[in-house]
Design a protein around this motif. Sequence first.
Motif, PDB file in Angstrom:
ATOM      1  N   SER A 208      36.643  10.183  37.714  1.00  0.00           N
ATOM      2  CA  SER A 208      37.572   9.161  36.930  1.00  0.00           C
ATOM      3  C   SER A 208      39.598  10.387  37.301  1.00  0.00           C
ATOM      4  O   SER A 208      39.295  11.178  38.164  1.00  0.00           O
ATOM      5  CB  SER A 208      37.354  10.298  35.870  1.00  0.00           C
ATOM      6  OG  SER A 208      37.264  11.484  35.187  1.00  0.00           O
ATOM      7  N   VAL A 209      39.481  10.001  36.517  1.00  0.00           N
ATOM      8  CA  VAL A 209      41.106  11.366  37.196  1.00  0.00           C
ATOM      9  C   VAL A 209      40.900  12.137  36.656  1.00  0.00           C
ATOM     10  O   VAL A 209      41.793  13.072  37.358  1.00  0.00           O
ATOM     11  CB  VAL A 209      42.452  10.206  36.130  1.00  0.00           C
ATOM     12  CG1 VAL A 209      43.499  11.035  36.304  1.00  0.00           C
ATOM     13  CG2 VAL A 209      42.520   8.617  36.964  1.00  0.00           C
ATOM     14  N   ARG A 210      40.520  12.411  34.982  1.00  0.00           N
ATOM     15  CA  ARG A 210      40.185  13.590  34.973  1.00  0.00           C
ATOM     16  C   ARG A 210      39.075  14.842  35.970  1.00  0.00           C
ATOM     17  O   ARG A 210      39.555  15.765  35.584  1.00  0.00           O
ATOM     18  CB  ARG A 210      39.674  13.253  33.467  1.00  0.00           C
ATOM     19  CG  ARG A 210      40.059  14.867  33.141  1.00  0.00           C
ATOM     20  CD  ARG A 210      39.327  14.399  31.355  1.00  0.00           C
ATOM     21  NE  ARG A 210      40.469  13.509  30.763  1.00  0.00           N
ATOM     22  CZ  ARG A 210      41.324  13.532  29.577  1.00  0.00           C
ATOM     23  NH1 ARG A 210      41.451  14.998  29.693  1.00  0.00           N
ATOM     24  NH2 ARG A 210      42.114  13.765  29.134  1.00  0.00           N
ATOM     25  N   ALA A 211      38.531  13.730  35.709  1.00  0.00           N
ATOM     26  CA  ALA A 211      37.554  14.728  37.078  1.00  0.00           C
ATOM     27  C   ALA A 211      38.007  15.776  38.102  1.00  0.00           C
ATOM     28  O   ALA A 211      38.305  17.136  38.750  1.00  0.00           O
ATOM     29  CB  ALA A 211      36.552  14.098  37.482  1.00  0.00           C
ATOM     30  N   ALA A 212      39.579  14.260  39.194  1.00  0.00           N
ATOM     31  CA  ALA A 212      39.717  15.497  40.134  1.00  0.00           C
ATOM     32  C   ALA A 212      41.333  15.941  40.254  1.00  0.00           C
ATOM     33  O   ALA A 212      40.777  16.656  40.488  1.00  0.00           O
ATOM     34  CB  ALA A 212      40.413  13.430  40.198  1.00  0.00           C
ATOM     35  N   VAL A 213      41.799  15.564  38.839  1.00  0.00           N
ATOM     36  CA  VAL A 213      42.764  16.971  38.423  1.00  0.00           C
ATOM     37  C   VAL A 213      42.807  17.715  37.664  1.00  0.00           C
ATOM     38  O   VAL A 213      42.904  18.765  38.452  1.00  0.00           O
ATOM     39  CB  VAL A 213      43.491  16.088  37.323  1.00  0.00           C
ATOM     40  CG1 VAL A 213      44.819  17.354  37.402  1.00  0.00           C
ATOM     41  CG2 VAL A 213      44.530  15.002  37.695  1.00  0.00           C
ATOM     42  N   ASP A 214      40.911  18.068  37.657  1.00  0.00           N
ATOM     43  CA  ASP A 214      40.275  19.215  36.439  1.00  0.00           C
ATOM     44  C   ASP A 214      39.313  20.049  37.962  1.00  0.00           C
ATOM     45  O   ASP A 214      40.024  21.424  37.527  1.00  0.00           O
ATOM     46  CB  ASP A 214      39.497  18.941  35.650  1.00  0.00           C
ATOM     47  CG  ASP A 214      39.695  18.899  33.984  1.00  0.00           C
ATOM     48  OD1 ASP A 214      41.235  18.545  34.157  1.00  0.00           O
ATOM     49  OD2 ASP A 214      38.633  18.344  32.934  1.00  0.00           O
ATOM     50  N   THR A 215      39.757  18.685  38.639  1.00  0.00           N
ATOM     51  CA  THR A 215      39.590  20.120  40.089  1.00  0.00           C
ATOM     52  C   THR A 215      40.323  20.514  41.205  1.00  0.00           C
ATOM     53  O   THR A 215      40.099  22.098  40.901  1.00  0.00           O
ATOM     54  CB  THR A 215      38.197  19.060  40.824  1.00  0.00           C
ATOM     55  OG1 THR A 215      37.161  18.145  40.697  1.00  0.00           O
ATOM     56  CG2 THR A 215      38.300  19.676  41.967  1.00  0.00           C
ATOM     57  N   VAL A 216      41.513  20.734  40.443  1.00  0.00           N
ATOM     58  CA  VAL A 216      42.460  21.117  41.579  1.00  0.00           C
ATOM     59  C   VAL A 216      42.843  22.055  40.796  1.00  0.00           C
ATOM     60  O   VAL A 216      43.307  23.242  40.913  1.00  0.00           O
ATOM     61  CB  VAL A 216      43.374  19.943  40.718  1.00  0.00           C
ATOM     62  CG1 VAL A 216      45.619  20.473  41.186  1.00  0.00           C
ATOM     63  CG2 VAL A 216      43.859  18.718  42.544  1.00  0.00           C
ATOM     64  N   ILE A 217      43.086  21.559  39.365  1.00  0.00           N
ATOM     65  CA  ILE A 217      43.620  23.063  38.041  1.00  0.00           C
ATOM     66  C   ILE A 217      42.220  24.127  38.311  1.00  0.00           C
ATOM     67  O   ILE A 217      42.999  25.344  38.400  1.00  0.00           O
ATOM     68  CB  ILE A 217      43.638  22.658  36.870  1.00  0.00           C
ATOM     69  CG1 ILE A 217      44.493  21.537  36.566  1.00  0.00           C
ATOM     70  CG2 ILE A 217      43.370  23.919  35.780  1.00  0.00           C
ATOM     71  CD1 ILE A 217      44.418  20.812  35.004  1.00  0.00           C
ATOM     72  N   ALA A 218      41.109  24.143  38.393  1.00  0.00           N
ATOM     73  CA  ALA A 218      39.556  24.683  38.889  1.00  0.00           C
ATOM     74  C   ALA A 218      40.268  25.887  39.870  1.00  0.00           C
ATOM     75  O   ALA A 218      40.402  26.788  39.958  1.00  0.00           O
ATOM     76  CB  ALA A 218      38.161  24.429  38.917  1.00  0.00           C
ATOM     77  N   THR A 219      40.571  24.976  40.936  1.00  0.00           N
ATOM     78  CA  THR A 219      40.977  25.348  42.467  1.00  0.00           C
ATOM     79  C   THR A 219      41.753  26.118  42.207  1.00  0.00           C
ATOM     80  O   THR A 219      42.058  27.596  42.767  1.00  0.00           O
ATOM     81  CB  THR A 219      41.144  23.965  43.767  1.00  0.00           C
ATOM     82  OG1 THR A 219      40.376  23.394  42.576  1.00  0.00           O
ATOM     83  CG2 THR A 219      41.311  24.527  44.778  1.00  0.00           C
ATOM     84  N   ILE A 220      43.304  26.408  41.780  1.00  0.00           N
ATOM     85  CA  ILE A 220      44.389  27.039  41.486  1.00  0.00           C
ATOM     86  C   ILE A 220      44.119  27.900  40.704  1.00  0.00           C
ATOM     87  O   ILE A 220      44.505  28.908  41.085  1.00  0.00           O
ATOM     88  CB  ILE A 220      45.452  25.966  40.903  1.00  0.00           C
ATOM     89  CG1 ILE A 220      45.919  25.039  42.142  1.00  0.00           C
ATOM     90  CG2 ILE A 220      46.094  26.777  40.928  1.00  0.00           C
ATOM     91  CD1 ILE A 220      46.331  24.768  43.352  1.00  0.00           C
ATOM     92  N   GLN A 221      43.437  27.509  39.668  1.00  0.00           N
ATOM     93  CA  GLN A 221      43.640  28.728  38.631  1.00  0.00           C
ATOM     94  C   GLN A 221      42.268  30.438  39.190  1.00  0.00           C
ATOM     95  O   GLN A 221      42.638  31.598  39.337  1.00  0.00           O
ATOM     96  CB  GLN A 221      42.264  28.884  37.457  1.00  0.00           C
ATOM     97  CG  GLN A 221      43.816  27.708  36.715  1.00  0.00           C
ATOM     98  CD  GLN A 221      43.129  27.386  35.071  1.00  0.00           C
ATOM     99  OE1 GLN A 221      41.959  27.416  35.410  1.00  0.00           O
ATOM    100  NE2 GLN A 221      44.627  26.759  33.764  1.00  0.00           N
ATOM    101  N   ILE A 222      41.133  29.663  40.070  1.00  0.00           N
ATOM    102  CA  ILE A 222      39.972  30.701  40.754  1.00  0.00           C
ATOM    103  C   ILE A 222      41.088  30.686  41.874  1.00  0.00           C
ATOM    104  O   ILE A 222      40.796  32.250  42.243  1.00  0.00           O
ATOM    105  CB  ILE A 222      39.054  30.060  41.195  1.00  0.00           C
ATOM    106  CG1 ILE A 222      37.904  30.642  41.278  1.00  0.00           C
ATOM    107  CG2 ILE A 222      38.924  29.199  42.563  1.00  0.00           C
ATOM    108  CD1 ILE A 222      36.397  29.900  41.296  1.00  0.00           C
ATOM    109  N   GLY A 223      42.051  30.888  42.504  1.00  0.00           N
ATOM    110  CA  GLY A 223      43.000  30.949  43.372  1.00  0.00           C
ATOM    111  C   GLY A 223      42.273  31.493  45.052  1.00  0.00           C
ATOM    112  O   GLY A 223      42.917  31.646  45.731  1.00  0.00           O
TER     113      GLY A 223
END
Lengths: 488, 488
Positions: B258-273
Motif C-alpha cells: 500500500s501507499v501507506r506501507a511504502a511511505v511509513d517505511t520512508v519515515i522510519a528510515t529517516i527517523q532511525i537515521g
Amino acid sequence: MRAASFGAGPAFAFFLTKVAVMRSLSQSAPRDPLPAALVGTLAALLGERFSTATAVREQHGRDESYHPSMPPDAVAFARSTEEVAAIVTACAAHKVPIIPFGTGTSLEGHIAALRGGVCIDVSAMNAILEVRPADMDVTVQAGVTRKQLNAHLRDTGLFFPIDPGADASLGGMTATRASGTNAVRYGTMRENVLALSVVTPEGRVVKIGGRARKSSAGYDLTRLFVGSEGTLGVITEVTLRLHGIPEKIVSAVCPFPSVRAAVDTVIATIQIGVPVARIEFLNARQILAVNAYSKLDYAAAPTLFFEFHGTPDHVAEQVRMVQDLAADQGAAGFRWAETPEERDRLWTARHNAFYASLATKAGGRGFSSDVCVPISRLTECIAQTEEDLARSALFTSIVGHVGDGNFHVIFIVDPENPAEIEEARRLNDRIVARALAMDGTCTGEHGVGHGKMDFLEDEHGEALDMMRKIKRALDPDDIMNPGKIVRL
Amino acid sequence: MRAASFGAGPAFAFFLTKVAVMRSLSQSAPRDPLPAALVGTLAALLGERFSTATAVREQHGRDESYHPSMPPDAVAFARSTEEVAAIVTACAAHKVPIIPFGTGTSLEGHIAALRGGVCIDVSAMNAILEVRPADMDVTVQAGVTRKQLNAHLRDTGLFFPIDPGADASLGGMTATRASGTNAVRYGTMRENVLALSVVTPEGRVVKIGGRARKSSAGYDLTRLFVGSEGTLGVITEVTLRLHGIPEKIVSAVCPFPSVRAAVDTVIATIQIGVPVARIEFLNARQILAVNAYSKLDYAAAPTLFFEFHGTPDHVAEQVRMVQDLAADQGAAGFRWAETPEERDRLWTARHNAFYASLATKAGGRGFSSDVCVPISRLTECIAQTEEDLARSALFTSIVGHVGDGNFHVIFIVDPENPAEIEEARRLNDRIVARALAMDGTCTGEHGVGHGKMDFLEDEHGEALDMMRKIKRALDPDDIMNPGKIVRL
C-alpha cells in the motif's frame, strides 16, 4: 619578506595600510540621551525589567573579547515576542538604536552600543516551545542556550549539535551564524535553522522560513537572517533541526610530531570522505594552557581531538581509516575516551580552550582570529601563521575546527596596554590578509560585529554594496544594531 | 467534507476562493516594442547571436510545463560574463526586461516574458572553468549542465549529486534552488553552491560568497541568489561543492502492499537515521507509465527506489536496516541493481518519470504539483491526495523525493482544453492548501515562477513584504525577470 610567500606582496602591504586608516576613523557618533517619552513608555511597559542602572548597562555593553565596553543607555528585559515588538515600536518612533542581547558571549563587539540606544536582553525568553521528535525539530525562544536545549532533549534520543565554546543563546548563535566542533559533520547554524520569528525595525512580528526540509518558495529570508547580527531585526524564536544521538560515540586525542603532520592528517580525512563528527586541532601552547586549566596531562605537542559517530560497526571502520592516516603522518597513537564521563571531560576541556588561554594572564582579555580557508591551503596557512607568532612576544595559541578549514589564533592581551592590542591587531591583519589571498574568509564563525568590518571590503568587494542596499531596504532608519556588518 | 480532515476547513475554503480571484487578475501588462536604439546596440554587440526570429523567440518563451508560451521580444546568446554585463547595461538604459535562460526545463513559467524584453540565453556559456579536486569544488559557467559536469568529472573520483529530472543548466538549477533524488543525503542547491558571479540590474559584475566551507562574514548573499529565479540579477558563474564517488553503490526497487506501507517505511528510515543516498516513491500509475516508457517490468504497486552509498561494510549495514524496516511494512523483497549499467537503467527510468507520464497522452502537457511537508505528515498528505485523485478523471501519477517530504502529482492535460487545466488547478490548489495546513511549502524544488505566486501570500504572510523590499532595493526598475516570485 614573508608577504611574498603567500603570493600577495604589494596587495598585502596596501591592505594593511588601508585597514589601519579605516580603523582610525572612529565609529562612535555623538550620543543624545534617551527621549524622556521613550523612557516613560518602556518603564510603564516593563516596570523593573527596564533599567538604566550603570552596572546593568556596563554589563550589557561588553562581550568576552578585548573590545572596550560601550554600554547602551538602557536595558529592556523582554519576556515575549510581543514585548520585543512593543519595545521596538517604541524605539522606532524615536529612531533610537536597538541592540539585541542573548548571553553576551560574542567576540567582535556585536553588542557594543556604538550609538547608544536600548539593549533588548532576551535571556529571560528561555522557553522551549515545542519539541517534535517525529520531525526531528524544535522551536525555542531566542534566549534558550544550547546546553539548556540539550539537557531538555536528553530523553528524546535527539540532540542539537552546534556548539560554540560558550553556552550561547540560540538566538545569538543564529544571529552570528555560529558553528563549533560538530560543524564538519552536522553543518553550522546556516544548515540547522529552519524557521524564525523576527521583529522588524517597524515592530512587526514576521515568521520566516518553515519546517519543510526544503523549499523553493521565494527568497531565502531564513539564511539572510542567519548571520545578520541583529542588524535587520530582532530574532525572537528559532526552529532548529535536531539529530539522532548516535548509537555509538567514541572520542580520542592524538599528538603529532609536527603541526604539518597533524593538519595533513585532517586534510586526508576530509578528502577521503570519512564522516568524522569532530576533528579539532590544538597547538602545543594551547595544549599546555588546557592542561593547566582543566587539570589534564596531554603531551605538549600539536594535537588532534577526534570524535566518531555512528553504528558500532561504522564507527569501528571510521576509526581504522583515520588511525591509518594518522600513522602515515607519524602519530604515536590514540588516547581513547569511551565512557560518557571521559568524553565529557575531553570536550569540556576543548570548549574551555579560550578560557584556558585567558587564565594564562591575570587581567588579560582575549583577542581571537577566526579565518577559514579552503582545506587544501590549511597546512600552509597554519604553518605560516605559526612562523609569524613565533616572532612575537605576545602569548598566543592556536585552536581550530580544522575539518572545515577554520582555526583561531588566541591572543591574550592586557587591555590597558595599547602596544599589546596593536601587536595583536598587526598579527591578526596578517592572518586575515593571508586567508583572503588563499580564497578564504576573515571570519568562519565569530561574525563581523564592529571588530571585523574593516576586512569586509577586501573580502566582498562590490558585494558589500549589495549588503548595504539590503540593510537600507529593511532598516531605512538604521536603528537595528547600527554600526555592525556594514557602514551606511 | 475532506477539507476538515486536514484541519483547515473554513480557512481552506477561503484560501481556494482567494487564489481563484488573484489568478483572474491578469499578469501581463501592455508591451512596447523594443527600442530601435537597443536593438542596434545588441545587434552590433552580438551579430548573429542576437535574434528576433519568431521561432527562436517562441522556443525561449515556453518551458516544459502546461504554461502557454510567452515569447520575449528578442533573444541574446551570450558567451561570457562580460557579454551578459554589456547586454544588461544596454537593456537597463531603456528599462527593458531581462529574462535569463539556461535549458528551458523549468516548470512554473520562469522564463515566460510576461512583459516582453530580452531573453539572455547562457547555454553557450558552457565552460568548466576550474576543477579543484583537493578542495572538492568546481567553478563553471552558468550554461554547463549537470550531466556535462559529471561527464567531465569522471576521472577525478568526484561527482555533483544534485539531479532534477531534466539535464538542466547549473545556473538555472541555482536560480530555482533545484534538488532531486540525492538531496536526502547531499542537500539541495542551497547546500551545494559556494559562490557565484552575478550581473546586477545595473550591469555590474559582482562576486558573492567564497570557497571557504563556512563563513560569518556578513549577509548570506549566496543563499539569497540561490532560488532568486533571475529576479535579482543574472547568474553567470557558479562555484559548487563536489562529493567523493562512494566506494560502493547499490540500488534497489521494492514494491509495497500500500501507499501507506511504502511511505511509513520512508519515515522510519529517516527517523532511525539511515543515511540513504536516495529514497524515491512512485505510485502504481507512475510505475505503469515508467514501465511503458522505459521498457521495464516493475510490479504495478506503490514502490520505493533506493540507493545506498558508502564503504562496502557500511552499505551492507544500511541495506540490512532498511530491509528490516520494509519487511515490517509487508514488503515482499528488494530487486537489486548492482552493476553501473543496471543502476543507470533504474535511475534513468526514474528521472524520465515526468516524460513517461507525458507519453501517456499524445499532445499532452505536464502540470506538476511540488509540495513538501514535515516528514511526520507525509503519509497522511499522500494518502489524502490519493483519495482526491481517485475521484478525478484526469490522468495523474505520484512520484516523489519522499526522504525530504517532497512529492509531485503529475497531471497530464490537453493544453487546448481549459476544463482539464482547470481540473488540474483545482486539485493542485487542494494539494497546496493541505501541505500548508501541515506546515509545508507549496514548492519543494520547482520554484515559484509565475505559476505559484498566488500561493506565496498564504505560505509567507508578512514575510512576502520583506521579499518585496529586497527586490525593490536590488532591482528598483523591476527589469530582472519581472512578474516572478513577487508582484511589486
